[in-house]
Design a protein around this motif. Structure first.
Motif, PDB file in Angstrom:
ATOM      1  N   TYR A  26       0.835  -1.205   0.000  1.00 37.92           N
ATOM      2  CA  TYR A  26       0.000   0.000   0.000  1.00 37.92           C
ATOM      3  C   TYR A  26       0.871   1.257   0.000  1.00 37.92           C
ATOM      4  CZ  TYR A  26      -3.110   3.663   1.663  1.00 37.92           C
ATOM      5  OH  TYR A  26      -3.803   4.841   1.795  1.00 37.92           O
ATOM      6  N   LEU A  27       1.909   1.243   0.841  1.00 32.73           N
ATOM      7  CA  LEU A  27       2.767   2.426   0.945  1.00 32.73           C
ATOM      8  C   LEU A  27       3.597   2.679  -0.308  1.00 32.73           C
ATOM      9  CD1 LEU A  27       3.758   2.069   4.675  1.00 32.73           C
ATOM     10  CD2 LEU A  27       2.546   4.024   3.649  1.00 32.73           C
ATOM     11  N   ASP A  28       3.796   1.638  -1.111  1.00 33.30           N
ATOM     12  CA  ASP A  28       4.489   1.842  -2.387  1.00 33.30           C
ATOM     13  C   ASP A  28       3.714   2.805  -3.283  1.00 33.30           C
ATOM     14  OD1 ASP A  28       6.580   0.179  -1.723  1.00 33.30           O
ATOM     15  OD2 ASP A  28       5.835  -1.545  -2.885  1.00 33.30           O
ATOM     16  N   THR A  29       2.396   2.834  -3.144  1.00 31.50           N
ATOM     17  CA  THR A  29       1.578   3.715  -3.974  1.00 31.50           C
ATOM     18  C   THR A  29       0.983   4.891  -3.202  1.00 31.50           C
ATOM     19  OG1 THR A  29      -0.366   2.312  -3.625  1.00 31.50           O
ATOM     20  CG2 THR A  29       0.986   1.858  -5.585  1.00 31.50           C
ATOM     21  N   HIS A  30       1.121   4.888  -1.869  1.00 34.33           N
ATOM     22  CA  HIS A  30       0.599   5.965  -1.024  1.00 34.33           C
ATOM     23  C   HIS A  30       1.659   6.364   0.014  1.00 34.33           C
ATOM     24  CE1 HIS A  30      -2.905   3.791  -2.565  1.00 34.33           C
ATOM     25  NE2 HIS A  30      -3.554   4.946  -2.499  1.00 34.33           N
ATOM     26  N   PRO A  31       2.830   6.806  -0.434  1.00 33.53           N
ATOM     27  CA  PRO A  31       3.942   7.049   0.482  1.00 33.53           C
ATOM     28  C   PRO A  31       3.718   8.157   1.501  1.00 33.53           C
ATOM     29  CG  PRO A  31       4.462   7.898  -1.701  1.00 33.53           C
ATOM     30  CD  PRO A  31       3.173   7.136  -1.816  1.00 33.53           C
ATOM     31  N   ASP A  32       2.740   9.027   1.271  1.00 36.01           N
ATOM     32  CA  ASP A  32       2.498  10.138   2.189  1.00 36.01           C
ATOM     33  C   ASP A  32       1.402   9.857   3.207  1.00 36.01           C
ATOM     34  OD1 ASP A  32       4.475  11.739   0.966  1.00 36.01           O
ATOM     35  OD2 ASP A  32       3.066  12.304  -0.618  1.00 36.01           O
ATOM     36  N   ASP A  33       0.915   8.650   3.273  1.00 34.20           N
ATOM     37  CA  ASP A  33      -0.141   8.294   4.218  1.00 34.20           C
ATOM     38  C   ASP A  33       0.484   8.050   5.592  1.00 34.20           C
ATOM     39  OD1 ASP A  33      -2.150   7.095   5.760  1.00 34.20           O
ATOM     40  OD2 ASP A  33      -3.012   6.048   4.037  1.00 34.20           O
ATOM     41  N   ASN A  35      -0.779   7.768   8.547  1.00 33.40           N
ATOM     42  CA  ASN A  35      -1.439   6.737   9.351  1.00 33.40           C
ATOM     43  C   ASN A  35      -0.931   5.347   8.972  1.00 33.40           C
ATOM     44  OD1 ASN A  35      -3.353   5.810  11.317  1.00 33.40           O
ATOM     45  ND2 ASN A  35      -4.668   5.185   9.617  1.00 33.40           N
ATOM     46  N   ALA A  36      -0.815   5.088   7.683  1.00 30.03           N
ATOM     47  CA  ALA A  36      -0.324   3.784   7.226  1.00 30.03           C
ATOM     48  C   ALA A  36       1.139   3.579   7.621  1.00 30.03           C
ATOM     49  CB  ALA A  36      -0.497   3.653   5.714  1.00 30.03           C
TER      50      ALA A  36
END
Length: 88
Positions: A26-33, A35-36
């Motif tokens: 998930y973080l590979d595509t949403h690095p600025d999240d 919370n994640a």
């Protein structure tokens, strides 16, 4: 970590490993999240603690430099985590 038996610790390691891999993807595509990222860091810490707990009680889960071994070499002791007998 509460006093868990061998099977319970392995199950916890599997659950935490899955969560870390899933969040990593998930973080590979949403690095600025943020919370994640926080969840990933929390699960990663719990995973390392669970692995350390297991290895202190039962020996290394992996070889090739990821875990320490006592003497005699513990990696050859059975059952191995992937053996059916392991969870009995």
């Amino acid at each position: 970590m509460a006093q868990l038996n061998r099977s319970e610790i392995i199950l916890k390691i599997q659950e935490l490993s899955f969560a870390c891999v899933d969040l990593n993807l998930y973080l590979d595509t949403h690095p600025d999240d943020a919370n994640a990222v926080n969840m990933y860091n929390s699960f990663s810490k719990q995973l390392n603690e669970a692995i350390r707990n297991y290895e202190c009680k039962y020996g290394p889960l992996t070889n090739f430099g990821y875990g320490k071994s006592g003497c005699p070499w513990q990696w050859v002791e059975q059952p191995w985590p992937w053996d059916r007998e392991f969870n009995c």
